[in-house]
Design an enzyme around this catalytic site. Structure first.
Site, PDB file in Angstrom:
ATOM      1  N   LYS A 233       7.165  12.481   3.441  1.00  0.00           N
ATOM      2  CA  LYS A 233       6.573  12.494   2.110  1.00  0.00           C
ATOM      3  C   LYS A 233       5.898  13.847   1.885  1.00  0.00           C
ATOM      4  O   LYS A 233       5.113  14.304   2.705  1.00  0.00           O
ATOM      5  CB  LYS A 233       5.558  11.356   1.974  1.00  0.00           C
ATOM      6  CG  LYS A 233       5.081  11.111   0.561  1.00  0.00           C
ATOM      7  CD  LYS A 233       4.269   9.829   0.472  1.00  0.00           C
ATOM      8  CE  LYS A 233       3.859   9.553  -0.963  1.00  0.00           C
ATOM      9  NZ  LYS A 233       3.118   8.277  -1.091  1.00  0.00           N
TER      10      LYS A 233
ATOM     11  N   ARG B 112       1.421 -10.107 -10.918  1.00  0.00           N
ATOM     12  CA  ARG B 112       2.550 -10.461 -10.058  1.00  0.00           C
ATOM     13  C   ARG B 112       2.229 -11.697  -9.214  1.00  0.00           C
ATOM     14  O   ARG B 112       3.119 -12.309  -8.636  1.00  0.00           O
ATOM     15  CB  ARG B 112       2.902  -9.289  -9.137  1.00  0.00           C
ATOM     16  CG  ARG B 112       3.098  -7.966  -9.854  1.00  0.00           C
ATOM     17  CD  ARG B 112       3.522  -6.856  -8.915  1.00  0.00           C
ATOM     18  NE  ARG B 112       4.942  -6.887  -8.678  1.00  0.00           N
ATOM     19  CZ  ARG B 112       5.560  -6.121  -7.782  1.00  0.00           C
ATOM     20  NH1 ARG B 112       4.858  -5.301  -7.025  1.00  0.00           N
ATOM     21  NH2 ARG B 112       6.862  -6.184  -7.627  1.00  0.00           N
TER      22      ARG B 112
ATOM     23  N   GLU C 130       1.214  -8.708  -3.408  1.00  0.00           N
ATOM     24  CA  GLU C 130       0.115  -9.297  -4.166  1.00  0.00           C
ATOM     25  C   GLU C 130       0.074 -10.817  -4.051  1.00  0.00           C
ATOM     26  O   GLU C 130      -1.005 -11.419  -3.992  1.00  0.00           O
ATOM     27  CB  GLU C 130       0.214  -8.893  -5.638  1.00  0.00           C
ATOM     28  CG  GLU C 130      -0.023  -7.416  -5.899  1.00  0.00           C
ATOM     29  CD  GLU C 130       1.214  -6.550  -5.720  1.00  0.00           C
ATOM     30  OE1 GLU C 130       1.102  -5.314  -5.875  1.00  0.00           O
ATOM     31  OE2 GLU C 130       2.293  -7.109  -5.410  1.00  0.00           O
TER      32      GLU C 130
END
Length: 650
Positions: free
Chosen positions: A296, A413, A385
């Site tokens: 990354k 969600r 979640e």
């Protein structure tokens, strides 16, 4: 090209290669050996533009090589690329005709920071929430097969999105479908631990080699023409041998068990090798997973060394030193998220029942402060979640006080878990909803526009929203002391108001607001930070000779019905102000109460309109939707009638 945006001539002529690439067809005109130089130029473009305008950073740099290779090999847009998560896709946008307007990325009225179907034919699926790509790709593949069409589908999942349960649901179903989809797992060491070695890369090269696969198919064809019993025994032997070898030498057995051919891990920054692999994989007519390992922030040393900090940059920075070009304001009020993080840490030191839970956002929610102070009572569950909420419910059954800190837009969600696992059992779970209201440049996928509505429907739920940082502290203290069921505290993104904060806490009475300001002509009922806008609008109305009262309602559920009764008796007209959709929100709750009691007062509901709101700075968006103090004032004047308007005009 986005028709309403003025393209930049400088960006249209950027670079030696990019100036010639306005679509993937242009990319394909270059020989394979030129791809590393093109990928490097893409990285330089992202660094140049994000350093000037801000935006997501590390993920797109890490995904540059696979993006170039995919568009080089696949016939996009006929072949469908699905991105997950969307902030990997900057280079995808650059290569698909949006380079010259990329300076407007995440800017008001500019292009979106995420793939958006209405923006480009190359954006096959809109994404801002994680873990959706595999399910979407499965749906696309079934539609293709039902229509007997011929094109390829690729899902690129990365940056932690594989930790979400929905990704595994999609893998499970897609493997069962046995249809032609490639899943690219972009492992940037933020989700699945890297497992890299020369032997594994060598095995990957063998298993993706067209000659190897042809021999494998030929052997199976020969066996199938042999005696049925002998052929089947031989096939079982070969299958066992192949699976045993892979189980011993590669980490892909899990994916194989789900019905995928697993390839990897491979170097995600060798763009030439990636293109060669993709050419082989493109011809395989079954579910397959390519595991690439990336860094990354690749190509920008500071981002490689501090991936968390350089995930995104909100403002311009010096691309050489990495220092922000925005002068820090030492007098700026604290961020709401930091007020939350520091307060819950302070309370956790006082109450050993408190446990903090977040879904891959310890920094974004500032639960990192709790993690540092009492790490044994901090849990990051990944991008999961639903699990976070039911995990909290389990903790609550054992007498603990879980605090679930999740952005408003992500908490939706887990709606079923809030209802079924928490509220139905009336468990003592605290929901801390960051980014309530208009969240800014991330746009409609990240605006917390619906939480007051979707939580208000649930029995046993208490909902609070503070107008400033001190009230946030008091509401968190109140939530910790509340032992009669679930309770939610909703607060916005960004800097707080700047009021002095007391060290001492005040426990608020559940369902009680306060009258901040008296008036003679009209009354505002404000919830959360919009109460501050109501106060400013009242000042503007006073300049026009109109006297407005302002109530800080504090609670959406239960409502302070005694205060509403008092206001109804004194004022013919009421104005509710909220940073939530007007459908089913705070204003709706007030109107429902008035109707139930038979009041005939006129009510103006001011909130977010019944549409999805694009990206931009909150102040810009407030003006657009009529939630800034000036717009509120004007709407109230119209609400009060033409005669008043004529007097004001004079």
């Amino acid at each position: 090209m986005i028709e309403h945006i003025q393209p930049s001539e400088e960006l249209a002529n950027y670079g030696k290669y990019l100036c010639k690439i306005n679509s993937p067809d242009d990319l394909k005109k270059f020989p394979l050996k030129e791809l590393p130089a093109i990928a490097q130029e893409c990285r330089e473009f992202v660094i140049d533009l994000v350093s000037q305008y801000g935006g997501h950073f590390g993920a797109s740099l890490g995904a540059t090589d696979i993006t170039v290779a995919l568009h080089y090999v696949y016939n996009t847009p006929k072949d469908q690329l699905v991105w997950d998560v969307g902030h990997q896709a900057y280079v995808h946008k650059i290569l698909t005709g949006r380079r010259s307007v990329f300076h407007t990325n995440r800017q008001y009225k500019g292009i979106s920071g995420f793939p958006k179907r209405s923006e480009s034919i190359y954006d096959t699926f809109g994404v801002g929430h994680a873990s959706t790509s595999i399910s979407a790709a499965a749906g696309m593949a079934v539609a293709r097969d039902l229509r007997k069409e011929d094109y390829k589908i690729v899902a690129v999942i990365g940056d932690g999105a594989m930790t979400g349960g929905m990704a595994f649901e999609g893998l499970n179903h897609l493997g069962h479908l046995k249809t032609d989809v490639l899943v690219v797992l972009n492992d940037n060491c933020m989700s699945i631990d890297p497992n890299v070695g020369g032997l594994k890369e060598y095995l990957t090269d063998i298993t993706t080699n067209s000659t190897y696969n042809k021999i494998r198919r030929d052997i199976w064809d020969i066996l199938s023409r042999m005696d049925n019993e002998l052929g089947e025994r031989a096939r079982q032997f070969i299958r066992s041998l192949e699976q045993g070898l892979k189980a011993a030498l590669t980490p892909g057995q899990f994916f194989e068990a789900l019905g995928f051919r697993y390839f990897g891990p491979v170097d995600g920054h060798d763009v030439v090798h990636l293109a060669e692999l993709l050419r082989e994989l493109r011809e395989m007519p079954h579910p397959k997973l390519l595991h690439i390992v990336t860094i990354k922030g690749k190509g920008y040393k500071l981002a490689e060394e501090d991936q968390l900090k350089w995930h995104a940059q909100s403002s311009a920075f010096d691309k050489i030193t990495g220092k922000s070009l925005k002068a820090p304001n030492p007098n700026a009020p604290p961020l709401y998220q930091d007020v939350f993080g520091n307060t819950i840490t302070e309370l956790a030191k006082m109450d050993e029942r408190i446990v903090g839970i977040t879904a891959a956002m310890p920094s974004g929610t500032s639960l990192k402060f709790l993690e540092k102070a009492v790490p044994e009572r901090f849990f990051d569950v990944g991008i999961a979640e639903q699990h976070a909420v039911t995990f909290a419910a389990g903790l609550a059954t054992q007498g603990l006080k879980p605090v679930v800190a999740i952005y408003s837009t992500f908490l939706q969600r887990a709606y079923d878990q809030i209802i079924h696992d928490v509220a139905l059992q009336n468990l003592n779970v605290i929901f801390a909803m960051d980014r309530g209201g208009l969240a800014g440049a991330d746009g409609p996928t990240h605006h917390g526009a619906f939480d007051l509505s979707y939580l208000r429907l649930i029995p046993n739920m208490v909902i609070m929203a503070p107008m400033n940082e001190q009230e946030l502290r008091d509401m968190l203290y109140t939530a910790v002391k509340y032992d009669a069921g679930p309770i939610a505290v909703r607060y916005p993104r960004g800097n707080a108001v700047g009021v002095p904060m007391r060290k001492e806490f005040t426990q608020l009475e559940i369902g009680k607001g306060e009258l901040l300001r008296s008036g003679n002509d009209i009354a505002f009922l404000g919830i959360g930070v919009m109460t501050n806008h109501a106060m400013k609008a009242a000042d503007l109305l006073a300049e026009q000779g109109i006297s407005a009262a302002v109530a800080n309602m504090r609670f959406v559920k239960p409502l302070d019905t005694a205060l509403i009764d008092e206001l109804c008796e004194k004022y013919e007209r009421l104005v509710t102000v909220e940073e939530n959709t007007i459908k089913g929100g705070f204003g709706s709750a007030v109107i429902e109460y008035l109707q139930e009691k038979g009041y005939s007062n006129k009510v103006l509901v001011i909130g977010l309109p019944d549409r999805f709101i694009d990206h931009g700075q909150p102040a810009e968006l407030h003006r657009e939707v009529g939630l800034d103090p000036q717009s509120i004032c004007q709407r109230v004047l119209q609400f009060m009638g033409a005669e008043t308007m004529q007097v004001i005009a004079k």
